[in-house]
Design a protein around this motif. Structure first.
Motif, PDB file in Angstrom:
ATOM      1  N   ILE A   1      -2.737   0.708   9.448  1.00  0.00           N
ATOM      2  CA  ILE A   1      -4.057   1.340   9.498  1.00  0.00           C
ATOM      3  C   ILE A   1      -5.043   0.492   8.701  1.00  0.00           C
ATOM      4  N   ASN A   2      -6.304   0.600   9.051  1.00  0.00           N
ATOM      5  CA  ASN A   2      -7.348  -0.136   8.337  1.00  0.00           C
ATOM      6  C   ASN A   2      -7.428   0.365   6.895  1.00  0.00           C
ATOM      7  N   PRO A   3      -7.337  -0.511   5.880  1.00  0.00           N
ATOM      8  CA  PRO A   3      -7.340  -0.057   4.471  1.00  0.00           C
ATOM      9  C   PRO A   3      -8.648   0.604   4.060  1.00  0.00           C
ATOM     10  N   ILE A   4      -9.762   0.148   4.644  1.00  0.00           N
ATOM     11  CA  ILE A   4     -11.055   0.765   4.292  1.00  0.00           C
ATOM     12  C   ILE A   4     -11.091   2.214   4.766  1.00  0.00           C
ATOM     13  N   TYR A   5     -10.640   2.403   6.012  1.00  0.00           N
ATOM     14  CA  TYR A   5     -10.643   3.759   6.538  1.00  0.00           C
ATOM     15  C   TYR A   5      -9.649   4.645   5.780  1.00  0.00           C
ATOM     16  N   LEU A   6      -8.478   4.093   5.465  1.00  0.00           N
ATOM     17  CA  LEU A   6      -7.481   4.880   4.732  1.00  0.00           C
ATOM     18  C   LEU A   6      -8.034   5.324   3.380  1.00  0.00           C
ATOM     19  N   GLY A   7      -8.758   4.433   2.712  1.00  0.00           N
ATOM     20  CA  GLY A   7      -9.350   4.789   1.424  1.00  0.00           C
ATOM     21  C   GLY A   7     -10.326   5.948   1.554  1.00  0.00           C
ATOM     22  N   ARG A   8     -11.157   5.887   2.598  1.00  0.00           N
ATOM     23  CA  ARG A   8     -12.129   6.975   2.821  1.00  0.00           C
ATOM     24  C   ARG A   8     -11.411   8.282   3.150  1.00  0.00           C
ATOM     25  N   MET A   9     -10.416   8.181   4.049  1.00  0.00           N
ATOM     26  CA  MET A   9      -9.698   9.374   4.484  1.00  0.00           C
ATOM     27  C   MET A   9      -8.918   9.996   3.320  1.00  0.00           C
ATOM     28  N   PHE A  10      -8.330   9.151   2.485  1.00  0.00           N
ATOM     29  CA  PHE A  10      -7.580   9.624   1.317  1.00  0.00           C
ATOM     30  C   PHE A  10      -8.496  10.403   0.376  1.00  0.00           C
ATOM     31  N   LYS A  11      -9.667   9.855   0.106  1.00  0.00           N
ATOM     32  CA  LYS A  11     -10.607  10.507  -0.803  1.00  0.00           C
ATOM     33  C   LYS A  11     -11.061  11.857  -0.249  1.00  0.00           C
ATOM     34  N   LYS A  12     -11.276  11.876   1.064  1.00  0.00           N
ATOM     35  CA  LYS A  12     -11.724  13.115   1.690  1.00  0.00           C
ATOM     36  C   LYS A  12     -10.622  14.182   1.640  1.00  0.00           C
ATOM     37  N   HIS A  13      -9.368  13.779   1.835  1.00  0.00           N
ATOM     38  CA  HIS A  13      -8.252  14.737   1.886  1.00  0.00           C
ATOM     39  C   HIS A  13      -7.865  15.240   0.500  1.00  0.00           C
ATOM     40  N   PHE A  14      -7.860  14.355  -0.512  1.00  0.00           N
ATOM     41  CA  PHE A  14      -7.403  14.717  -1.850  1.00  0.00           C
ATOM     42  C   PHE A  14      -8.546  14.944  -2.842  1.00  0.00           C
ATOM     43  N   ASN A  15      -9.769  14.785  -2.363  1.00  0.00           N
ATOM     44  CA  ASN A  15     -10.952  14.980  -3.210  1.00  0.00           C
ATOM     45  C   ASN A  15     -10.990  14.020  -4.407  1.00  0.00           C
ATOM     46  N   MET A  16     -10.357  12.901  -4.261  1.00  0.00           N
ATOM     47  CA  MET A  16     -10.383  11.880  -5.315  1.00  0.00           C
ATOM     48  C   MET A  16      -9.959  10.545  -4.707  1.00  0.00           C
ATOM     49  N   PRO A  17     -10.366   9.421  -5.326  1.00  0.00           N
ATOM     50  CA  PRO A  17      -9.926   8.117  -4.825  1.00  0.00           C
ATOM     51  C   PRO A  17      -8.436   7.900  -5.059  1.00  0.00           C
ATOM     52  N   PHE A  18      -7.857   6.962  -4.334  1.00  0.00           N
ATOM     53  CA  PHE A  18      -6.426   6.683  -4.413  1.00  0.00           C
ATOM     54  C   PHE A  18      -5.999   6.315  -5.836  1.00  0.00           C
ATOM     55  N   ASN A  19      -6.763   5.437  -6.512  1.00  0.00           N
ATOM     56  CA  ASN A  19      -6.368   4.972  -7.847  1.00  0.00           C
ATOM     57  C   ASN A  19      -6.255   6.135  -8.847  1.00  0.00           C
ATOM     58  N   LYS A  20      -7.201   7.041  -8.759  1.00  0.00           N
ATOM     59  CA  LYS A  20      -7.157   8.189  -9.673  1.00  0.00           C
ATOM     60  C   LYS A  20      -5.943   9.064  -9.364  1.00  0.00           C
ATOM     61  N   TYR A  21      -5.683   9.292  -8.082  1.00  0.00           N
ATOM     62  CA  TYR A  21      -4.530  10.107  -7.674  1.00  0.00           C
ATOM     63  C   TYR A  21      -3.237   9.493  -8.203  1.00  0.00           C
ATOM     64  N   LEU A  22      -3.115   8.148  -8.098  1.00  0.00           N
ATOM     65  CA  LEU A  22      -1.903   7.452  -8.534  1.00  0.00           C
ATOM     66  C   LEU A  22      -1.722   7.576 -10.052  1.00  0.00           C
ATOM     67  N   HIS A  23      -2.826   7.426 -10.806  1.00  0.00           N
ATOM     68  CA  HIS A  23      -2.749   7.559 -12.265  1.00  0.00           C
ATOM     69  C   HIS A  23      -2.290   8.966 -12.665  1.00  0.00           C
ATOM     70  N   ILE A  24      -2.882   9.967 -12.015  1.00  0.00           N
ATOM     71  CA  ILE A  24      -2.516  11.353 -12.358  1.00  0.00           C
ATOM     72  C   ILE A  24      -1.040  11.601 -12.068  1.00  0.00           C
ATOM     73  N   LEU A  25      -0.558  11.111 -10.926  1.00  0.00           N
ATOM     74  CA  LEU A  25       0.844  11.288 -10.554  1.00  0.00           C
ATOM     75  C   LEU A  25       1.771  10.625 -11.573  1.00  0.00           C
ATOM     76  N   ARG A  26       1.425   9.417 -11.959  1.00  0.00           N
ATOM     77  CA  ARG A  26       2.244   8.689 -12.938  1.00  0.00           C
ATOM     78  C   ARG A  26       2.225   9.371 -14.310  1.00  0.00           C
ATOM     79  N   ILE A  27       1.058   9.832 -14.722  1.00  0.00           N
ATOM     80  CA  ILE A  27       0.936  10.485 -16.042  1.00  0.00           C
ATOM     81  C   ILE A  27       1.737  11.795 -16.070  1.00  0.00           C
TER      82      ILE A  27
END
Length: 510
Positions: A430-456
């Motif tokens: 999948i296109n990474p730009i679109y995935l980034g937008r879709m991820f933010k829309k679905h989880f209400n946060m950007p991917f990097n923030k989601y990953l940090h929260i999961l790891r923490i």
């Protein structure tokens, strides 16, 4: 090769001189031969000769008379070498008065002849280089002076242009490959064109000058003496130049008032832009291009293109563009207005689909290229629209909650690895730009923030349930840098990992 005219009445002497040295190897060629001064003079009137090697004593016209005539009648005189016998030395001294400074004594010695030829060649080549640089410098000054008037309207310089007649035409053509040449090369080429055109049309009373502006347009000035067939001759000259310079088109008109040459030049440039955009070729009189419109009534193109992209009707997008440009052509819309309108339309489409990341800041710069033809312009616009359409098609394919659950599961299984939105996009094609937008829309946060929260969150569990050291836990949840882990932990939890562990244990003991 330097052309040599050998003047000697004795045939055997001429043949002997020719065989004496390797002329070609020395950069010379025996171009013509003559048996006396009169024959030589006739040749010089018709041919360009670099060096004359002449005997002194000859029938009809001797060498001294030939040298005198050369010095008096020829502006660009060839180098002259005289051949003299010992008893003719007084004649040789007389020849020196006419500018001859090379002479050979009979019998001619091979080494002496070679030395003389090398000396002459060095002198001629040095003189040529001097005149070449001088001519280029004069041309640059002339071009600069002319451009200050036509480009910047420097009124004080108009009188210095030497255009005091009324029968003067200005033509403008575009030669884009000039931008890849250095200034001196451009000057040399244009000077050559000037000489060529003036020589070809001299009998028709034509005086031609060639300039170039800062946008690599060729400015062609023609002054004509003839009154009756003037228009026909002017067109012939411009047609010849068009072929010679390989120009797509030339737009020309007669200059009526030199005080208005700046606005005249600007108007011709606009008409040239119009001609090139609508793919008109050849020599075009300015009057053939009528005044064009500076306003577009249609304001629906953007919304229509958006609808066609959503419906995946790519061929209809092309048809819609072609139809729009044909209407602009029929209504004689200025290319500059069209380009501005198309730019706003593309920005409208990009904004609607929120695909800013697909285009860098200068990716739309082709719009400002003044010489881009309509067909090529349409292709460039189509490339952008198809890129957007492809993106939207791909986005629709993956736009579902079930797909996002797959993404979420993948991240939870691989959160402690070196994963990025780009690597995940590659994994799921999948296109990474679109995935980034879709991820933010679905989880209400950007991917990097989601990953940090999961790891923490995983780190908090390990801090509570194990006695592993901080650096071990950091590595286990995906952080290779312990300090960075501690920084992000405190950012999301409000305290350092060690303090968090202490506080949790303390509460438990209590």
């Amino acid at each position: 090769m330097l052309k040599v005219l050998l003047v000697e009445d004795e045939v055997y002497m001429r043949k002997g001189i020719i065989k004496l040295v390797d002329w070609n190897g020395r950069g010379f060629v025996i171009y013509r031969e003559a048996s006396n001064g009169q024959e030589a003079l006739e040749i010089l009137k018709k041919e360009h000769i670099d060096v004359v090697i002449t005997d002194i004593k000859m029938p009809v016209m001797d060498g001294i008379e030939l040298i005198r005539r050369i010095s008096e009648e020829f502006e660009n005189r060839p180098a002259v070498v005289i051949i003299s016998g010992y008893n003719e030395f007084e004649f040789a001294k007389a020849a020196i008065r006419y500018g001859v400074n090379d002479y050979l004594l009979k019998p001619i010695d091979e080494a002496e002849l070679i030395q003389t030829l090398e000396r002459i060649k060095t002198r001629i080549l040095n003189e040529r280089e001097y005149h070449r640089r001088k001519n280029l410098f004069e041309y640059l000054k002339r071009n600069s002076k002319f451009m200050r008037v036509v480009e910047f309207n420097e009124v004080s310089t108009i009188e210095q242009l030497g255009m005091d007649g009324t029968a003067t035409w200005m033509g403008i053509g575009k030669k884009e490959d000039l931008q890849y040449e250095d200034d001196l090369t451009i000057c040399e080429n244009l000077l050559e064109i000037e000489r060529e055109v003036n020589a070809k049309f001299a009998s028709k009373g034509i005086d031609f000058r060639c300039y170039w502006d800062s946008f690599f347009n060729i400015i062609l000035i023609i002054e004509a003496e003839q009154k009756s067939r003037r228009g026909q001759v002017i067109k012939q000259v411009y047609e010849y130049i068009t072929r010679r310079l390989n120009l797509q088109s030339i737009v020309f008109d007669e200059i009526k008032n030199f005080k208005n040459i700046h606005s005249f030049y600007k108007q011709l440039l606009k008409k040239l832009s119009f001609a090139q955009f609508y793919e008109k070729t050849g020599v075009i009189e300015a009057a053939q291009i009528e005044d064009f419109e500076m306003y577009i009534e249609d304001k629906k193109l953007g919304s229509e293109l958006i609808k066609l992209i959503e419906e995946r009707k790519c061929e209809e997008i092309r048809y819609k563009l072609s139809q729009f440009f044909d209407e602009c052509h029929n209504k004689k819309i200025s290319p500059e207005i069209i380009k501005g309108y198309i730019l706003l339309t593309l920005l409208e489409v990009i904004d609607y689909f929120e695909v800013y990341q697909l285009f860098e800041a200068d990716s739309l710069k082709f719009i400002y290229r003044s010489n881009l033809q309509k067909s090529k312009f349409i292709e460039k616009v189509m490339e952008i629209l198809l890129q957007i359409a492809e993106y939207v098609t791909e986005a629709t394919k993956f736009n579902s909650s079930s797909f996002m659950k797959k993404i979420e599961l993948f991240i939870k299984e691989n959160y402690n690895k070196d994963i990025t939105i780009k690597s995940i996009a590659q994994q799921f094609y999948i296109n990474p730009i679109y995935l980034g937008r879709m991820f933010k829309k679905h989880f209400n946060m950007p991917f990097n923030k989601y990953l940090h929260i999961l790891r923490i969150e995983q780190a908090k569990k390990l801090l509570l349930k194990t006695d592993k050291k901080i650096y071990e836990i950091a590595k286990e949840v995906g952080y290779n840098d312990t300090d960075y882990f501690a920084l992000k932990f405190e950012e999301y939890v409000g305290k350092s990992p060690s303090k968090y562990r202490s506080s949790i244990i303390g509460e438990t003991n209590y």
